[in-house]
Design a protein around this motif. Structure first.
Motif, short mmCIF file in Angstrom:
data_model
loop_
_atom_site.label_atom_id
_atom_site.label_comp_id
_atom_site.label_asym_id
_atom_site.label_seq_id
_atom_site.Cartn_x
_atom_site.Cartn_y
_atom_site.Cartn_z
N GLU A 1 2.45 2.03 -3.94
CA GLU A 1 0.85 2.23 -4.34
C GLU A 1 0.83 4.23 -3.40
O GLU A 1 0.66 5.02 -5.49
N GLU B 1 1.03 6.79 -6.91
CA GLU B 1 -0.06 7.48 -7.09
C GLU B 1 0.01 9.39 -6.82
O GLU B 1 -0.40 9.46 -7.92
N GLU C 1 1.25 -1.38 -0.04
CA GLU C 1 -0.06 0.00 -0.15
C GLU C 1 0.86 1.05 0.29
O GLU C 1 0.11 2.08 -0.29
#
Length: 65
Positions: A47, A51, A44
């Motif tokens: 990610e 992003e 996570e």
């Protein structure tokens, strides 16, 4: 391939069996697939970082395209 054994409370085992039945798979297969999904999904933190970079550089990427 190795085998592991886990202890589950009776209510959790029952829920596992019900969920597996909904997907028409064995409880063992459902657990195996769930663990595989957990182990192969991207971290996570990675990610979120990716992003952030993509959002931050979106304008630059559009100009380069």
């Amino acid at each position: 391939m190795s085998t592991i054994t886990i202890a589950l409370p009776d209510d959790r085992l029952q829920k596992l069996r019900e969920t597996a039945a909904q997907f028409n798979v064995s409880p063992e297969d459902l657990v195996r697939v769930s663990i595989e999904e957990l182990l192969t999904r991207p971290d996570e933190a990675f990610e979120r970082a990716a992003e952030y970079v993509l959002k931050k550089n979106a304008d630059l990427y559009n100009r380069l395209a």
